[in-house]
Scaffold this motif. Sequence first.
Motif, PDB file in Angstrom:
ATOM      1  N   MET A   1       1.237  -0.845   0.033  1.00  0.00           N
ATOM      2  CA  MET A   1       0.134   0.113   0.131  1.00  0.00           C
ATOM      3  C   MET A   1       0.832   1.377   0.413  1.00  0.00           C
ATOM      4  SD  MET A   1      -2.920   1.318   2.537  1.00  0.00           S
ATOM      5  CE  MET A   1      -2.699   1.134   3.396  1.00  0.00           C
ATOM      6  N   LEU A   2       0.364   2.815  -0.816  1.00  0.00           N
ATOM      7  CA  LEU A   2       1.202   3.688  -0.619  1.00  0.00           C
ATOM      8  C   LEU A   2       0.237   4.569   0.015  1.00  0.00           C
ATOM      9  CD1 LEU A   2       3.846   3.985  -2.265  1.00  0.00           C
ATOM     10  CD2 LEU A   2       2.512   5.421  -3.769  1.00  0.00           C
ATOM     11  N   HIS A   3       0.859   5.320   0.661  1.00  0.00           N
ATOM     12  CA  HIS A   3      -0.155   6.027   1.815  1.00  0.00           C
ATOM     13  C   HIS A   3       1.373   7.517   1.581  1.00  0.00           C
ATOM     14  CE1 HIS A   3      -1.169   7.991   5.608  1.00  0.00           C
ATOM     15  NE2 HIS A   3      -1.994   8.116   4.966  1.00  0.00           N
ATOM     16  N   VAL A   4      -0.262   8.040   1.115  1.00  0.00           N
ATOM     17  CA  VAL A   4       0.226   9.440   0.192  1.00  0.00           C
ATOM     18  C   VAL A   4       0.036  10.882   1.191  1.00  0.00           C
ATOM     19  CG1 VAL A   4       0.215  11.145  -1.896  1.00  0.00           C
ATOM     20  CG2 VAL A   4       0.611   9.565  -2.192  1.00  0.00           C
ATOM     21  N   GLY A   5       0.321  11.782   1.694  1.00  0.00           N
ATOM     22  CA  GLY A   5       0.048  12.972   2.334  1.00  0.00           C
ATOM     23  C   GLY A   5       0.118  13.716   1.361  1.00  0.00           C
ATOM     24  N   LEU A   6      -0.886  14.582   1.373  1.00  0.00           N
ATOM     25  CA  LEU A   6      -1.501  15.537   0.241  1.00  0.00           C
ATOM     26  C   LEU A   6      -1.442  17.017   1.628  1.00  0.00           C
ATOM     27  CD1 LEU A   6      -2.076  16.564  -2.391  1.00  0.00           C
ATOM     28  CD2 LEU A   6      -4.000  15.980  -1.676  1.00  0.00           C
ATOM     29  N   THR A   7      -0.913  18.010   2.088  1.00  0.00           N
ATOM     30  CA  THR A   7      -0.823  19.229   2.086  1.00  0.00           C
ATOM     31  C   THR A   7      -0.613  20.901   2.077  1.00  0.00           C
ATOM     32  OG1 THR A   7      -0.156  19.741   4.640  1.00  0.00           O
ATOM     33  CG2 THR A   7       1.391  19.535   2.717  1.00  0.00           C
ATOM     34  N   GLY A   8      -0.904  21.221   2.463  1.00  0.00           N
ATOM     35  CA  GLY A   8      -1.129  23.054   1.920  1.00  0.00           C
ATOM     36  C   GLY A   8      -1.441  23.981   2.409  1.00  0.00           C
ATOM     37  N   GLY A   9      -1.171  24.774   1.954  1.00  0.00           N
ATOM     38  CA  GLY A   9      -1.440  26.146   3.421  1.00  0.00           C
ATOM     39  C   GLY A   9      -3.062  25.902   2.322  1.00  0.00           C
ATOM     40  N   ILE A  10      -3.614  27.698   3.837  1.00  0.00           N
ATOM     41  CA  ILE A  10      -5.252  27.776   3.251  1.00  0.00           C
ATOM     42  C   ILE A  10      -5.611  27.668   2.044  1.00  0.00           C
ATOM     43  CG2 ILE A  10      -5.224  28.727   5.136  1.00  0.00           C
ATOM     44  CD1 ILE A  10      -8.027  28.525   6.238  1.00  0.00           C
ATOM     45  N   GLY A  11      -6.272  27.698   1.562  1.00  0.00           N
ATOM     46  CA  GLY A  11      -6.637  28.194   0.457  1.00  0.00           C
ATOM     47  C   GLY A  11      -5.679  28.034  -0.785  1.00  0.00           C
ATOM     48  N   SER A  12      -4.741  26.600  -0.851  1.00  0.00           N
ATOM     49  CA  SER A  12      -3.895  26.511  -1.888  1.00  0.00           C
ATOM     50  C   SER A  12      -5.035  25.341  -3.191  1.00  0.00           C
ATOM     51  CB  SER A  12      -2.643  25.768  -1.481  1.00  0.00           C
ATOM     52  OG  SER A  12      -3.087  24.065  -0.510  1.00  0.00           O
ATOM     53  N   GLY A  13      -5.841  24.840  -2.308  1.00  0.00           N
ATOM     54  CA  GLY A  13      -6.639  23.656  -3.372  1.00  0.00           C
ATOM     55  C   GLY A  13      -6.155  22.086  -2.742  1.00  0.00           C
ATOM     56  N   LYS A  14      -6.370  22.272  -1.543  1.00  0.00           N
ATOM     57  CA  LYS A  14      -5.753  20.434  -1.640  1.00  0.00           C
ATOM     58  C   LYS A  14      -7.158  19.517  -1.973  1.00  0.00           C
ATOM     59  CE  LYS A  14      -5.183  21.646   2.801  1.00  0.00           C
ATOM     60  NZ  LYS A  14      -4.793  23.048   2.476  1.00  0.00           N
ATOM     61  N   SER A  15      -7.813  20.662  -1.300  1.00  0.00           N
ATOM     62  CA  SER A  15      -9.349  19.221  -1.952  1.00  0.00           C
ATOM     63  C   SER A  15      -9.988  19.381  -3.061  1.00  0.00           C
ATOM     64  CB  SER A  15     -10.809  20.441  -0.793  1.00  0.00           C
ATOM     65  OG  SER A  15     -10.418  20.142   0.166  1.00  0.00           O
ATOM     66  N   THR A  16      -9.078  20.324  -4.287  1.00  0.00           N
ATOM     67  CA  THR A  16      -9.370  19.784  -5.584  1.00  0.00           C
ATOM     68  C   THR A  16      -8.690  18.671  -6.303  1.00  0.00           C
ATOM     69  OG1 THR A  16      -9.881  22.574  -5.626  1.00  0.00           O
ATOM     70  CG2 THR A  16      -8.745  20.831  -7.509  1.00  0.00           C
ATOM     71  N   ARG A 105      -9.157  -4.940   3.368  1.00  0.00           N
ATOM     72  CA  ARG A 105     -10.148  -4.888   2.257  1.00  0.00           C
ATOM     73  C   ARG A 105      -9.742  -4.846   1.052  1.00  0.00           C
ATOM     74  NH1 ARG A 105     -12.424  -0.552   4.434  1.00  0.00           N
ATOM     75  NH2 ARG A 105     -12.371   0.664   3.510  1.00  0.00           N
ATOM     76  N   ARG A 106      -8.815  -3.504   0.864  1.00  0.00           N
ATOM     77  CA  ARG A 106      -8.490  -3.470  -0.174  1.00  0.00           C
ATOM     78  C   ARG A 106      -7.029  -3.740  -0.978  1.00  0.00           C
ATOM     79  NH1 ARG A 106     -11.110   1.432  -2.688  1.00  0.00           N
ATOM     80  NH2 ARG A 106      -9.568   1.497  -4.382  1.00  0.00           N
ATOM     81  N   GLY A 107      -6.368  -4.538   0.048  1.00  0.00           N
ATOM     82  CA  GLY A 107      -5.121  -5.091  -0.844  1.00  0.00           C
ATOM     83  C   GLY A 107      -4.393  -4.288  -0.550  1.00  0.00           C
ATOM     84  N   GLU A 108      -2.513  -4.806  -0.603  1.00  0.00           N
ATOM     85  CA  GLU A 108      -1.894  -4.435  -0.860  1.00  0.00           C
ATOM     86  C   GLU A 108      -1.381  -3.008  -1.578  1.00  0.00           C
ATOM     87  OE1 GLU A 108       0.453  -3.317   1.907  1.00  0.00           O
ATOM     88  OE2 GLU A 108      -0.107  -4.973   3.114  1.00  0.00           O
ATOM     89  N   GLN A 109      -2.289  -3.878  -2.774  1.00  0.00           N
ATOM     90  CA  GLN A 109      -2.181  -2.452  -4.086  1.00  0.00           C
ATOM     91  C   GLN A 109      -3.044  -1.350  -3.764  1.00  0.00           C
ATOM     92  OE1 GLN A 109      -0.014  -3.196  -7.101  1.00  0.00           O
ATOM     93  NE2 GLN A 109       1.081  -4.510  -4.909  1.00  0.00           N
ATOM     94  N   THR A 110      -3.056  -0.121  -3.403  1.00  0.00           N
ATOM     95  CA  THR A 110      -4.369   0.571  -3.212  1.00  0.00           C
ATOM     96  C   THR A 110      -3.115   1.917  -2.876  1.00  0.00           C
ATOM     97  OG1 THR A 110      -5.453  -1.304  -2.182  1.00  0.00           O
ATOM     98  CG2 THR A 110      -5.520   0.911  -1.486  1.00  0.00           C
ATOM     99  N   VAL A 111      -3.885   3.321  -3.410  1.00  0.00           N
ATOM    100  CA  VAL A 111      -3.189   4.386  -2.994  1.00  0.00           C
ATOM    101  C   VAL A 111      -3.887   5.037  -2.085  1.00  0.00           C
ATOM    102  CG1 VAL A 111      -2.231   6.513  -4.095  1.00  0.00           C
ATOM    103  CG2 VAL A 111      -1.690   4.352  -4.542  1.00  0.00           C
ATOM    104  N   VAL A 112      -3.991   5.656  -0.950  1.00  0.00           N
ATOM    105  CA  VAL A 112      -4.217   5.910   0.434  1.00  0.00           C
ATOM    106  C   VAL A 112      -3.734   8.138   0.496  1.00  0.00           C
ATOM    107  CG1 VAL A 112      -4.813   7.000   2.271  1.00  0.00           C
ATOM    108  CG2 VAL A 112      -4.920   4.473   1.770  1.00  0.00           C
ATOM    109  N   VAL A 113      -4.663   8.368  -0.008  1.00  0.00           N
ATOM    110  CA  VAL A 113      -4.469   9.758  -0.062  1.00  0.00           C
ATOM    111  C   VAL A 113      -4.813  10.654   1.324  1.00  0.00           C
ATOM    112  CG1 VAL A 113      -4.318  12.129  -0.878  1.00  0.00           C
ATOM    113  CG2 VAL A 113      -3.852   9.989  -2.869  1.00  0.00           C
ATOM    114  N   THR A 114      -3.942  11.147   2.423  1.00  0.00           N
ATOM    115  CA  THR A 114      -4.619  11.018   3.080  1.00  0.00           C
ATOM    116  C   THR A 114      -4.255  13.046   3.296  1.00  0.00           C
ATOM    117  OG1 THR A 114      -4.269  10.484   5.069  1.00  0.00           O
ATOM    118  CG2 THR A 114      -4.505  11.924   5.765  1.00  0.00           C
ATOM    119  N   GLU A 115      -5.384  13.812   3.136  1.00  0.00           N
ATOM    120  CA  GLU A 115      -5.928  15.224   3.068  1.00  0.00           C
ATOM    121  C   GLU A 115      -5.414  16.112   4.506  1.00  0.00           C
ATOM    122  OE1 GLU A 115      -7.737  19.111   1.520  1.00  0.00           O
ATOM    123  OE2 GLU A 115      -8.873  17.160   1.227  1.00  0.00           O
ATOM    124  N   ALA A 116      -3.956  16.919   4.677  1.00  0.00           N
ATOM    125  CA  ALA A 116      -3.902  17.286   6.303  1.00  0.00           C
ATOM    126  C   ALA A 116      -3.444  18.899   5.996  1.00  0.00           C
ATOM    127  CB  ALA A 116      -3.063  15.735   6.770  1.00  0.00           C
TER     128      ALA A 116
END
Length: 204
Positions: A1-16, A105-116
């Motif tokens: 599994m690949l766990h990716v952290g997605l970060t950025g300042g407020i208003g940068s568009g992380k959610s997009t 549930r999904r196995g090791e071939q999964t990319v998880v992106v955490t917005e933080a």
Amino acid sequence: MLHVGLTGGIGSGKSTVARLFGEFGAVLLDADQLVRDLLGPGGEAAAAVGAAFGPAVLAADGSVDRKALAALVFSDEPARRRLEAILHPRILARRREILDEIRGRRGEQTVVVTEAALIFEAGTRGEFDEVVLVTAPEALRRERLEAAGWDPEEVRRRMEAQWPDSRKAPLADHVVDNGGDQAATRARAERLWRLFQEKLHAAR
């Protein structure tokens, strides 16, 4: 599994950018949603926050009034650090539980992106295999937030509580410039998605 952290300042568009990764097939986690759960009625952190900051930050149902709490902590660094000491360990523990559930549930071939928003500020870089920083010019970020109804003074306080992009960019593995048109942002996200898939396959 690949766990990716997605970060950025407020208003940068992380959610997009998170939504784009979701379209491509990533499982999305939102650290802010974990906070909402922790501070909601019966939430694990609600009582601790009430004890630390007083009954004025609690609503009638026992949940934390996040606006009242924000008004206290974003102009008071020691108070913000007190709040982070309550929240960050609980967020970390819950996220690890969720990641284990996804792996099962999904196995090791999964990319998880955490917005933080506070990956670097909170010292949690080590929780992620890759970190993507979303950037945009500060003036544009302010414009976006104020167009969405944010109070300019609140925007200023939030921005001051976060590290500037110039400090975060050298610590990130990848930077997505979200200051231009959405087609360009999408193209950058697609390139990263292909890279993440290659990393997953190489790890088999």
